[in-house]
Design an enzyme around this catalytic site. Structure first.
Site, PDB file in Angstrom:
ATOM      1  N   GLY A   3       0.837  -1.204   0.000  1.00  0.00           N
ATOM      2  CA  GLY A   3       0.000   0.000   0.000  1.00  0.00           C
ATOM      3  C   GLY A   3       0.869   1.249   0.000  1.00  0.00           C
ATOM      4  O   GLY A   3       1.882   1.299   0.688  1.00  0.00           O
TER       5      GLY A   3
ATOM      6  N   ARG B 286      13.426  10.365  -3.015  1.00  0.00           N
ATOM      7  CA  ARG B 286      14.231  11.534  -3.393  1.00  0.00           C
ATOM      8  C   ARG B 286      15.567  11.542  -2.639  1.00  0.00           C
ATOM      9  O   ARG B 286      16.639  11.704  -3.238  1.00  0.00           O
ATOM     10  CB  ARG B 286      13.427  12.797  -3.071  1.00  0.00           C
ATOM     11  CG  ARG B 286      14.177  14.093  -3.259  1.00  0.00           C
ATOM     12  CD  ARG B 286      13.261  15.265  -2.870  1.00  0.00           C
ATOM     13  NE  ARG B 286      13.931  16.542  -2.993  1.00  0.00           N
ATOM     14  CZ  ARG B 286      14.635  17.110  -2.028  1.00  0.00           C
ATOM     15  NH1 ARG B 286      14.771  16.491  -0.864  1.00  0.00           N
ATOM     16  NH2 ARG B 286      15.211  18.273  -2.212  1.00  0.00           N
ATOM     17  N   ALA B 287      15.482  11.326  -1.329  1.00  0.00           N
ATOM     18  CA  ALA B 287      16.708  11.379  -0.524  1.00  0.00           C
ATOM     19  C   ALA B 287      17.654  10.246  -0.899  1.00  0.00           C
ATOM     20  O   ALA B 287      18.879  10.448  -0.990  1.00  0.00           O
ATOM     21  CB  ALA B 287      16.355  11.303   0.963  1.00  0.00           C
TER      22      ALA B 287
ATOM     23  N   ARG C  90      19.296  11.032  -4.360  1.00  0.00           N
ATOM     24  CA  ARG C  90      20.282  12.121  -4.301  1.00  0.00           C
ATOM     25  C   ARG C  90      21.535  11.689  -3.535  1.00  0.00           C
ATOM     26  O   ARG C  90      22.663  11.985  -3.934  1.00  0.00           O
ATOM     27  CB  ARG C  90      19.648  13.347  -3.649  1.00  0.00           C
ATOM     28  CG  ARG C  90      18.579  13.982  -4.559  1.00  0.00           C
ATOM     29  CD  ARG C  90      17.717  14.949  -3.789  1.00  0.00           C
ATOM     30  NE  ARG C  90      18.496  16.040  -3.262  1.00  0.00           N
ATOM     31  CZ  ARG C  90      18.500  17.271  -3.748  1.00  0.00           C
ATOM     32  NH1 ARG C  90      17.756  17.560  -4.795  1.00  0.00           N
ATOM     33  NH2 ARG C  90      19.224  18.216  -3.207  1.00  0.00           N
TER      34      ARG C  90
ATOM     35  N   ARG D 218       0.648  -4.709  -4.849  1.00  0.00           N
ATOM     36  CA  ARG D 218       0.741  -5.864  -3.950  1.00  0.00           C
ATOM     37  C   ARG D 218       0.934  -7.053  -4.895  1.00  0.00           C
ATOM     38  O   ARG D 218      -0.041  -7.609  -5.407  1.00  0.00           O
ATOM     39  CB  ARG D 218      -0.546  -6.021  -3.135  1.00  0.00           C
ATOM     40  CG  ARG D 218      -0.832  -4.835  -2.211  1.00  0.00           C
ATOM     41  CD  ARG D 218      -1.958  -5.163  -1.255  1.00  0.00           C
ATOM     42  NE  ARG D 218      -2.471  -3.979  -0.576  1.00  0.00           N
ATOM     43  CZ  ARG D 218      -1.935  -3.433   0.517  1.00  0.00           C
ATOM     44  NH1 ARG D 218      -0.850  -3.955   1.051  1.00  0.00           N
ATOM     45  NH2 ARG D 218      -2.481  -2.371   1.071  1.00  0.00           N
TER      46      ARG D 218
ATOM     47  N   ASP E  31       5.577  -4.895   6.058  1.00  0.00           N
ATOM     48  CA  ASP E  31       6.211  -6.168   6.412  1.00  0.00           C
ATOM     49  C   ASP E  31       6.123  -7.202   5.283  1.00  0.00           C
ATOM     50  O   ASP E  31       7.047  -7.989   5.094  1.00  0.00           O
ATOM     51  CB  ASP E  31       5.639  -6.726   7.721  1.00  0.00           C
ATOM     52  CG  ASP E  31       4.137  -6.873   7.679  1.00  0.00           C
ATOM     53  OD1 ASP E  31       3.442  -5.904   8.009  1.00  0.00           O
ATOM     54  OD2 ASP E  31       3.659  -7.951   7.287  1.00  0.00           O
TER      55      ASP E  31
ATOM     56  N   THR F 220       4.114   2.491   5.994  1.00  0.00           N
ATOM     57  CA  THR F 220       2.700   2.107   5.956  1.00  0.00           C
ATOM     58  C   THR F 220       1.941   3.036   6.894  1.00  0.00           C
ATOM     59  O   THR F 220       2.442   3.360   7.979  1.00  0.00           O
ATOM     60  CB  THR F 220       2.461   0.637   6.393  1.00  0.00           C
ATOM     61  OG1 THR F 220       1.078   0.488   6.777  1.00  0.00           O
ATOM     62  CG2 THR F 220       3.308   0.213   7.566  1.00  0.00           C
TER      63      THR F 220
ATOM     64  N   ASP G 109      -0.379   2.322   8.655  1.00  0.00           N
ATOM     65  CA  ASP G 109      -0.828   1.584   9.844  1.00  0.00           C
ATOM     66  C   ASP G 109       0.149   1.678  11.012  1.00  0.00           C
ATOM     67  O   ASP G 109      -0.207   1.387  12.147  1.00  0.00           O
ATOM     68  CB  ASP G 109      -1.050   0.106   9.500  1.00  0.00           C
ATOM     69  CG  ASP G 109      -2.257  -0.104   8.605  1.00  0.00           C
ATOM     70  OD1 ASP G 109      -2.952   0.886   8.302  1.00  0.00           O
ATOM     71  OD2 ASP G 109      -2.500  -1.259   8.202  1.00  0.00           O
TER      72      ASP G 109
ATOM     73  N   ASP H 165       2.507  -0.281  11.952  1.00  0.00           N
ATOM     74  CA  ASP H 165       2.391  -1.532  12.720  1.00  0.00           C
ATOM     75  C   ASP H 165       3.523  -2.525  12.446  1.00  0.00           C
ATOM     76  O   ASP H 165       3.349  -3.720  12.656  1.00  0.00           O
ATOM     77  CB  ASP H 165       1.037  -2.193  12.419  1.00  0.00           C
ATOM     78  CG  ASP H 165       0.912  -2.626  10.970  1.00  0.00           C
ATOM     79  OD1 ASP H 165       1.740  -2.199  10.137  1.00  0.00           O
ATOM     80  OD2 ASP H 165      -0.011  -3.403  10.662  1.00  0.00           O
TER      81      ASP H 165
ATOM     82  N   ARG I 209     -26.279  14.491  16.403  1.00  0.00           N
ATOM     83  CA  ARG I 209     -26.231  13.121  15.878  1.00  0.00           C
ATOM     84  C   ARG I 209     -25.041  12.339  16.439  1.00  0.00           C
ATOM     85  O   ARG I 209     -24.064  12.920  16.882  1.00  0.00           O
ATOM     86  CB  ARG I 209     -26.115  13.152  14.353  1.00  0.00           C
ATOM     87  CG  ARG I 209     -27.435  13.442  13.692  1.00  0.00           C
ATOM     88  CD  ARG I 209     -27.268  13.570  12.196  1.00  0.00           C
ATOM     89  NE  ARG I 209     -28.567  13.699  11.571  1.00  0.00           N
ATOM     90  CZ  ARG I 209     -28.750  14.050  10.306  1.00  0.00           C
ATOM     91  NH1 ARG I 209     -27.722  14.299   9.538  1.00  0.00           N
ATOM     92  NH2 ARG I 209     -29.961  14.130   9.812  1.00  0.00           N
TER      93      ARG I 209
ATOM     94  N   ARG J 213      -5.410  -2.498   9.340  1.00  0.00           N
ATOM     95  CA  ARG J 213      -5.797  -3.889   9.096  1.00  0.00           C
ATOM     96  C   ARG J 213      -5.568  -4.783  10.319  1.00  0.00           C
ATOM     97  O   ARG J 213      -6.453  -5.487  10.755  1.00  0.00           O
ATOM     98  CB  ARG J 213      -5.009  -4.453   7.908  1.00  0.00           C
ATOM     99  CG  ARG J 213      -5.604  -5.717   7.339  1.00  0.00           C
ATOM    100  CD  ARG J 213      -4.594  -6.492   6.523  1.00  0.00           C
ATOM    101  NE  ARG J 213      -3.996  -5.714   5.462  1.00  0.00           N
ATOM    102  CZ  ARG J 213      -4.435  -5.678   4.205  1.00  0.00           C
ATOM    103  NH1 ARG J 213      -5.473  -6.392   3.865  1.00  0.00           N
ATOM    104  NH2 ARG J 213      -3.807  -4.950   3.303  1.00  0.00           N
TER     105      ARG J 213
ATOM    106  N   GLU K 278     -15.685   9.144  21.697  1.00  0.00           N
ATOM    107  CA  GLU K 278     -16.306   8.601  22.909  1.00  0.00           C
ATOM    108  C   GLU K 278     -15.766   7.206  23.213  1.00  0.00           C
ATOM    109  O   GLU K 278     -15.742   6.759  24.355  1.00  0.00           O
ATOM    110  CB  GLU K 278     -17.807   8.498  22.630  1.00  0.00           C
ATOM    111  CG  GLU K 278     -18.691   8.416  23.838  1.00  0.00           C
ATOM    112  CD  GLU K 278     -18.792   9.770  24.521  1.00  0.00           C
ATOM    113  OE1 GLU K 278     -19.525   9.842  25.483  1.00  0.00           O
ATOM    114  OE2 GLU K 278     -18.121  10.747  24.081  1.00  0.00           O
TER     115      GLU K 278
HETATM  116  O1  F6P Z   1      -1.488   0.038   3.673  1.00  0.00           O
HETATM  117  C1  F6P Z   1      -2.176  -0.384   4.805  1.00  0.00           C
HETATM  118  C2  F6P Z   1      -3.653  -0.348   4.510  1.00  0.00           C
HETATM  119  O2  F6P Z   1      -3.995   0.963   4.157  1.00  0.00           O
HETATM  120  C3  F6P Z   1      -4.530  -0.861   5.627  1.00  0.00           C
HETATM  121  O3  F6P Z   1      -4.820   0.081   6.616  1.00  0.00           O
HETATM  122  C4  F6P Z   1      -5.742  -1.280   4.866  1.00  0.00           C
HETATM  123  O4  F6P Z   1      -6.450  -2.266   5.603  1.00  0.00           O
HETATM  124  C5  F6P Z   1      -5.174  -1.822   3.591  1.00  0.00           C
HETATM  125  O5  F6P Z   1      -3.940  -1.178   3.400  1.00  0.00           O
HETATM  126  C6  F6P Z   1      -6.026  -1.595   2.370  1.00  0.00           C
HETATM  127  O6  F6P Z   1      -5.386  -2.163   1.292  1.00  0.00           O
HETATM  128  P1  F6P Z   1      -5.820  -2.003  -0.205  1.00  0.00           P
HETATM  129  O7  F6P Z   1      -5.480  -0.615  -0.633  1.00  0.00           O
HETATM  130  O8  F6P Z   1      -5.050  -3.019  -0.946  1.00  0.00           O
HETATM  131  O9  F6P Z   1      -7.295  -2.202  -0.244  1.00  0.00           O
END
Ligand code: F6P
Length: 334
Positions: free
Chosen positions: A23, A33-34, A37, A84, A115, A138, A140, A142, A175, A184, A200
Site C-alpha cells: 500500500g 528523493r533522498a 540524491r 501488492r 512487512d 505504511t 498503519d 504496525d 447526531r 488492518r 467517545e
Molecule cells: O497500507 C495499509 C492499509 O492501508 C490498511 O490500513 C488497509 O487495511 C489496507 O492497506 C487496504 O489495502 P488495499 O489498498 O489493498 O485495499
C-alpha cells in the site's frame, strides 16, 4: 549466474535499485528523493523498478537522476508506482527476477514498504539476491521493531481533519457517528485519531469488544451528550462499521450514522514529520548499503534511526496493547 556475497564489501557498491511496494504511504516520495540524491552524490548509480516487484518480474527498470526526483518531496503516493505483487510469492518468478538483477549488475536493493514487502525482499536475498535494506512505510504504523513507519503522521492528520468535519455536522444535528479509519491488523491510527478527535470510544482490530458490551457502555455514559463519535478501525473487514452501527442502533436508543474514510487516508501531501523522517531514512538506507549492511530495515525508536533485522515472519506486525486501550477507552468515555 553470479551469486551475491552475503555481505557486500564496504564501499564497493556501484549500482543499486529502489522500489516501493504494498500500500502506498505519504512520504514515500521524500524517501525516494533522498535515497536517489544521496546515492548519486556518493558515486552510486540508482535504478528504479516501477510497480514494486512487478517491475522486476516484467524486467523493466529505469535509471534515475537528480532530475527524476525533482519537485516530488511534496507529492503524496509514490512516483515509482506500487503493487501488492502476488506473483512474487512464486519461486519461479523470483528466479526470473534474480537472473534479471544479476544481468543488470544490481548490487543493492532498497525496498520501501510494509512487512509483506520486507518478507519478499528477505526471501529474494536468501535465494541469492543483492544486499537489501528496507525502509518502513505504511499508514498503519504496525511494523514490528520500529515505533514509526512513514505515512502514519500524514494519515492521522488527514483522518483527524475528517473527524473534525464530521463533528461539525454531528453537533449541529445532535447526531451520533461511527467513523471508520484504516488499520488492518493494528489500531495505532484509530487510537491516535480517536484521542485527538475527542471520540467517545475506540475500537481496534486487537480490541474486539462484543457489540452488546459497547452498547451497554454507550447507554451507561453518565453525561448526557447531544452528539458523539466512535472511531472504528476497519481491521480485515473494510465497511465493518455499517454492521456495528446496525447492531448498536438496535441495542441503544441512538441512531448511529456511519462515515467510512477509506483510501482518502492514504492520499495527500506528506506532513512535515513524514517528510523529515522519510528524508533521513532514504539517506540512511543508501549509507547502510554502502557500508555493507544487508538484510535489515531502518527503524526509528526513541527518536533515533538505526538498523534492525527484518521482523520475525511469525510476528511481523506490532499490536496496540489491549490494557492500554482499555484505560484509554475508560478515560475518553467519561
Ligand atoms: O497500507 C495499509 C492499509 O492501508 C490498511 O490500513 C488497509 O487495511 C489496507 O492497506 C487496504 O489495502 P488495499 O489498498 O489493498 O485495499
Amino acid at each position: 549466474m553470479r551469486f551475491y556475497p552475503q555481505q557486500a564489501m564496504k564501499g564497493s557498491m556501484k549500482k543499486i535499485l529502489i522500489l516501493t511496494s504494498g500500500g502506498d504511504a505519504p512520504g514515500m516520495n521524500p524517501a525516494i528523493r533522498a535515497a536517489v540524491r544521496s546515492a548519486i552524490h556518493q558515486g552510486v548509480q540508482v535504478y528504479a523498478s516501477h510497480y514494486g516487484y512487478q517491475g522486476l518480474i516484467d524486467q523493466k527498470i529505469e535509471r534515475l537522476y537528480y532530475s527524476s526526483v525533482a519537485n516530488c518531496i511534496q507529492l503524496g503516493g509514490t512516483i515509482l508506482k506500487t503493487d501488492r505483487c502476488l506473483a512474487f510469492y512464486e519461486k519461479e518468478q523470483r528466479r526470473r527476477c534474480l537472473d534479471f538483477l544479476d544481468s543488470e549488475g544490481i548490487e543493492g536493493l532498497i525496498v520501501i514498504g510494509g512487512d509483506g514487502s520486507f518478507r519478499g525482499a528477505s526471501t529474494l536475498q536468501s535465494e541469492g539476491g543483492p544486499a537489501v535494506i528496507g525502509i518502513p512505510a505504511t499508514i498503519d504504523n504496525d511494523i514490528s521493531g520500529t515505533e514509526y513507519t512513514i505515512g502514519f503522521d500524514t494519515a492521522r492528520n488527514t483522518a483527524l481533519e475528517a473527524i473534525d468535519r464530521v463533528r461539525d455536522t454531528a453537533s449541529s444535528h445532535n447526531r451520533d457517528f461511527l467513523v471508520e479509519v484504516m488499520g488492518r491488523n493494528a489500531g495505532f491510527l484509530a487510537v491516535d485519531v480517536g484521542l485527538a478527535g475527542g471520540a467517545e470510544f475506540i475500537l481496534t482490530p486487537e480490541f474486539n469488544l462484543p457489540i452488546s458490551e459497547l452498547a451497554s457502555k454507550v447507554n451507561d455514559t453518565q453525561r448526557k451528550k447531544l452528539s458523539s463519535i466512535i472511531v472504528v478501525a476497519e481491521s480485515d473487514q473494510p465497511g465493518r462499521s455499517l454492521q456495528i452501527a446496525k447492531e448498536l442502533n438496535q441495542l441503544t436508543n441512538k441512531t448511529y450514522r456511519v462515515c467510512i474514510l477509506g483510501h482518502m487516508q492514504r492520499g495527500g501531501t506528506p506532513s512535515a514529520l513524514d517528510r523529515k523522517i522519510a528524508t533521513l531514512m532514504g539517506a540512511y538506507a543508501v549509507n547502510a548499503l554502502i557500508d555493507g549492511s544487508n538484510n535489515q530495515m531502518i527503524t526509528r525508536n526513541f527518536g533515533r534511526l538505526s538498523l534492525a533485522n527484518f521482523p520475525n515472519p511469525e510476528k511481523p506486525s506490532r499490536r496496540f496493547d489491549n490494557q492500554e486501550l482499555l484505560d484509554i477507552n475508560s478515560l475518553i468515555s467519561r
